[in-house]
Design a protein around this motif. Structure first.
Motif, PDB file in Angstrom:
ATOM      1  N   SER A 152      43.163  37.173  32.388  1.00  0.00           N
ATOM      2  CA  SER A 152      42.337  36.012  32.731  1.00  0.00           C
ATOM      3  C   SER A 152      43.154  34.736  32.662  1.00  0.00           C
ATOM      4  N   ASP A 167      37.523  38.315  38.541  1.00  0.00           N
ATOM      5  CA  ASP A 167      37.822  38.667  37.150  1.00  0.00           C
ATOM      6  C   ASP A 167      36.742  39.608  36.620  1.00  0.00           C
ATOM      7  N   GLU A 168      37.091  40.849  36.455  1.00  0.00           N
ATOM      8  CA  GLU A 168      36.189  41.899  35.967  1.00  0.00           C
ATOM      9  C   GLU A 168      34.822  41.862  36.639  1.00  0.00           C
TER      10      GLU A 168
END
Ligand SMILES: Nc1ncnc2c1ncn2[C@@H]1O[C@H](COP(=O)(O)OP(=O)(O)OP(=O)(O)O)[C@@H](O)[C@H]1O
Ligand SMILES: [Mg+2]
Lengths: 509, 348
Positions: free
Chosen positions: A45, A166-167
């Motif tokens: 991240s 992101d995820e």
């Protein structure tokens, strides 16, 4: 020379007490889906926040389409065609889909916002990329999956041709994940390049072209996904071999710990979500609740933990009536709860990680004596948990919000499991965790079971349900519609049961 | 460049400096000499022992109202009602101070406690409504301010009245005033209340940083959902926090009633002590220590400013503007924070 849209070279980013990125290289080719893989806290991240202009690197160079650039803030990133969908969505709940998408770059008709035109553009965009949304719906009324599509459209609307996710799949149900994968494939066909962060190796194998691995802030390298396999990826990422199925001995359940009888629970909108449910969990067994999101699972767990009132029915623990007691009374009776939403319930993000470790026990000895806190005891305890559960944090004094998502989750799990309750309720305990951490958490749940505790596991991942549970209770439309043994069923059958299209007599265990 | 802790101290200091600078520009623009103006301000606050004593006297209630707002803020509540809590505290202190006869060891603490209790009650009601009915505390506390103002005027004119527009004087045994301090400061109205205020600040620090109740208050302020999950009684904490906040503000009323004045005049308008407390708390970063420092700054500005019209010829309206500018810059400290962060980035 290769045609790279994004090149991040020798990136270094430090935080107080920790080097989050050290000398990392990431090169993304035009039109590929590039996976970014690494353990919790590896620095994924952070690296993406650097690319999006939220953090400034101490060192390194960023090139976009061959030109060296300095991305000082997200506006610069937008202008360069870089869009990012954060793990925690940034949408305005009370605005419509259209309003959210155009927010900040509204099409104008003189001085008034041209909503008609915006809606038309959004419909066109969503057709082009297969991103199905309802432009007029309010965000709070749509599913998580659709919210995510709105986030993606938001970046495309601003002309992004490099998309950072992101995820994205951590919050989605398996069905929604399938849809997202399709969308990603259609996006690259339109020439968009994607950087995908995920802990699920299956997803990487399925849609990604190449994968860059980082470990503890260091770049390990980039592999061609086609020439690799999940085992290799996992060991690259962790630095050791990983086993995917959890070893466990057969359960030896004894007396009944949790007994739920004819439970009825309503949701916030006053609709009955749990409709007369019966369930029991015995000491020494893990009962997995399988089901599609929205079939009353959340309400069931909130009623069990005292966060929501039950309309009727009875919940008892070790024969003691717990129905509609306060969360404190329930906790003190021996129930621990790993909540589904870690930011809302699980942590006080502004508190130090050490303070979060005593969130339910701060008032008890030895953490508190006659109302005075003993920070020495609190931090000693926190240090032990951090060590034992491998929570990666610069120190126990670090604010919980500075931890990586997966490490926040590990901190919650450490706190709940370590109280060694009679009943452990684990809702999506491995959401956002890396494969190594998942393995560890699963073995912890099994260890609790072997110590004679009752474990109630809620998960949307059928893999997890099948791997960890000793008994599976399928939940559909507010009821348990089937009780099955994991070794006597499979994903297909579970899928049918969860969809309510196949009924089984309840109660035959 | 600097650590986070230092950073948090820098922001308010820079805000104040910017405010002073903007004030200087305003004075200059209207044809007054800013250096003379600020010299007058400084002299007005510290120039002689009388001014110094008056500054301390003004700082005393500011500390307490600042603490009141800060305490509520730390549990996620915005107590705009400090103003009304000051007024009822003042009434209660004067009432007990004037209507009871007892030795000082009993009378003085009793009068002070009465003020704290009245303020606490005035905080309790908004807290109760917020906790049980979800009514926003800002609305209720504003209404409670008006109720306090008018009820106190009624009491002063009719019940504890000296026959005119003021209350009875308090007995000597209930007084915080001190001949010794007065003589020391050239007969300013400085009184022992500053000790009460400092003790209150220490109590607030202790509650918030050292006790399990403080842990709860702050947790509720940061994240009520997680607090509920953790088994804390969120409603109880909301009410209790407003009660404690109100008690601090009530004490500020006691400072006026038992220290500065010795009676309570009827008020045609608010005292503004409670409202200024909001700015004090904000400037002090809602910590006990910060609030004390900020209260000193405010006291200095308020008292020092009185000297600006006479010594430097700066009209008092302009002085108000200068003070408002400082508050403005403090309130916008978020912009300053942003700017500093950028500088920090550039440097690296
Ligand atoms: N704002 C911050 N302040 C201090 N430290 C931070 C901050 N953000 C991240 N870190 C630290 O940097 C490291 C990398 O964090 P990052 O969030 O990039 O990990 P990640 O790879 O995304 O992990 P996860 O898979 O758990 O989300 C962690 O050790 C984290 O504690
Ligand atoms: Mg992350």
């Amino acid at each position: 020379m290769e045609n790279y849209v994004i090149e991040m070279l020798r990136i270094r980013k430090e935080f107080p007490g920790i080097v989050a990125n050290n000398n990392i290289n990431l090169q993304v080719k035009q039109g590929e889906i590039h996976a970014l893989l690494g353990e919790n806290g590896a620095g994924k991240s952070t690296l993406m926040n650097v690319l999006f202009g939220l953090y400034q690197p101490e060192q390194g160079e960023i090139r976009v389409k061959g030109n060296a650039v300095k991305i000082t803030d997200p506006n610069v990133a937008n202008d360069l065609g870089i869009g990012m969908v954060h793990q925690h969505f940034m949408l305005v709940d009370t605005f419509t889909v259209t309003q959210n998408i155009i927010l900040g770059s509204e099409p104008k008709n003189g001085v008034v916002i041209d909503t008609k035109r915006a809606e038309k553009e959004i419909v066109e965009l969503s057709k082009k990329y297969g991103l199905d949304v309802d432009p007029k719906a309010k965000i709070r009324d749509i599913s998580v999956g659709m919210q995510q599509r709105v986030e993606i459209l938001k970046t495309l609307y601003r002309g992004a041709d490099v998309l950072i996710l992101d995820e994205p799949t951590a919050v989605l149900t398996p069905q929604e994940i399938k849809e997202l994968m399709k969308i990603l494939k259609s996006l690259i066909k339109e020439g968009i390049s994607i950087i995908l962060i995920t802990h699920k190796l299956k997803e990487i194998m399925e849609v990604c072209d190449r994968c860059t691995v980082i470990r503890k802030g260091e770049g390990i390298g980039t592999v061609n996904v086609q020439e690799s396999n999940p085992n290799e990826l996992a060991s690259l990422m962790v630095g050791r071999e990983i086993s995917f199925t959890t070893e466990k001995a057969p359960a030896q359940p004894t007396e009944e710990i949790l007994k739920i009888k004819n439970l009825q629970v309503k949701d916030i909108r006053n609709a009955m979500m749990v409709k007369g449910l019966d369930l029991s969990v015995r000491a020494g067994e893990i009962v997995g609740i399988a089901g599609i999101d929205g079939n009353g699972q959340t309400e069931l767990i909130e009623a069990l933990t005292g966060l929501r009132k039950a309309e009727s029915g009875k919940i008892s623990l070790n024969g003691k009536d717990l129905t509609n007691l306060s969360p404190r009374k329930i906790t003190e009776s021996g129930v621990a709860h790993i909540p589904q939403d870690r930011h809302k319930f699980g942590l006080v993000l502004d508190y130090a990680i050490g303070e979060n470790m005593v969130l339910q026990t701060y008032y008890q000895k030895p953490f508190s004596n006659m109302g005075i806190l003993s920070f020495k005891e609190i931090y000693n305890y926190a240090n032990r948990l951090i060590e034992e559960y491998d929570v990666r944090t610069p120190s126990p004094y670090t604010q919980a919000k500075a931890l990586s998502g997966g490490n926040q989750q590990k901190a919650i799990i450490a706190r709940e499991v370590d109280r060694s309750p009679d009943l452990l309720i684990a809702a999506q305990p491995t959401r956002g965790l890396d494969v190594g951490a998942i393995e560890f958490i699963h073995s912890k749940l099994i260890e609790e079971r072997d110590n004679g505790k009752a474990v109630l596991l809620l998960s949307f991942e059928l893999d997890e349900i099948l791997n960890v549970s000793d008994r599976i209770a399928v939940m559909f439309d507010g009821n348990i519609v089937a009780n099955v043994k994991p070794d006597e069923t499979n994903e297909q059958e579970l899928g049918l049961l969860m969809a309510g299209s196949k009924k089984q007599k309840v109660g035959d265990q | 460049m600097f650590s986070n802790r230092l950073f948090n101290i820098f922001v308010p200091i820079i805000s104040v400096l910017l405010g002073l600078f903007a004030g200087a520009i305003i004075m200059f623009a209207f044809g007054y000499n800013p250096i003379e103006g600020y010299q007058a301000l400084w002299d007005g606050a510290f120039g002689n022992s009388y001014f110094f004593g008056e500054t301390i006297r003004q700082v005393t209630p500011y500390i307490l109202t600042g603490l009141a707002v800060a305490f509520a803020f730390r549990s996620g509540l915005f107590n705009i009602g400090a103003e009304g809590q000051v007024i009822v505290g003042w009434v209660a202190a004067v009432w007990v101070g004037s209507s009871i006869e007892a030795p000082m060891v009993i009378h003085l603490p009793l009068s002070i406690l009465a003020a704290a209790f009245a303020g606490a009650l005035w905080g309790f009601l908004p807290g109760l409504l917020k906790a049980t009915k979800g009514v926003h505390e800002v609305i209720i506390t504003i209404m409670m301010n008006y109720i306090a103002l008018h009820v106190s005027n009624y009491l002063i004119r009719n019940v504890i009245s000296d026959g005119g527009d003021s209350s009875d004087r308090i007995g000597d045994t209930a007084s915080l005033a001190s001949n010794w301090l007065m003589e020391l400061t050239d007969y300013s109205r400085m009184h022992y209340g500053i000790i009460v205020a400092i003790i209150a600040a220490i109590i607030m620090w202790f509650i918030l940083e050292k006790t399990s109740s403080g842990y709860e208050f702050k947790a509720v302020g940061f994240n009520p959902h997680a607090s509920k999950y953790a088994g804390m009684n969120v409603k109880k904490n909301i009410i209790l926090s407003m009660v404690i906040s109100g008690a601090f503000a009530g004490l500020a009323g006691a400072m006026e009633g038992l220290g500065t004045f010795g009676y309570m005049p009827s008020h045609s308008a608010f005292t503004n002590l409670g409202f200024d407390g909001i700015a004090v708390a904000l400037l002090g970063g809602n910590t006990a220590f910060g609030t004390v420092i900020a209260a000193f700054l405010f006291g200095i500005l308020k008292i020092g400013a009185l000297n600006m019209p006479t010594s430097a010829g700066v009209p008092s309206e302009l002085v108000e503007i200068v003070i408002a500018l400082i508050i403005f810059f403090v309130a916008s400290s978020y912009i300053i924070r942003w700017f500093l962060l950028r500088m920090r980035k550039e440097e690296k």
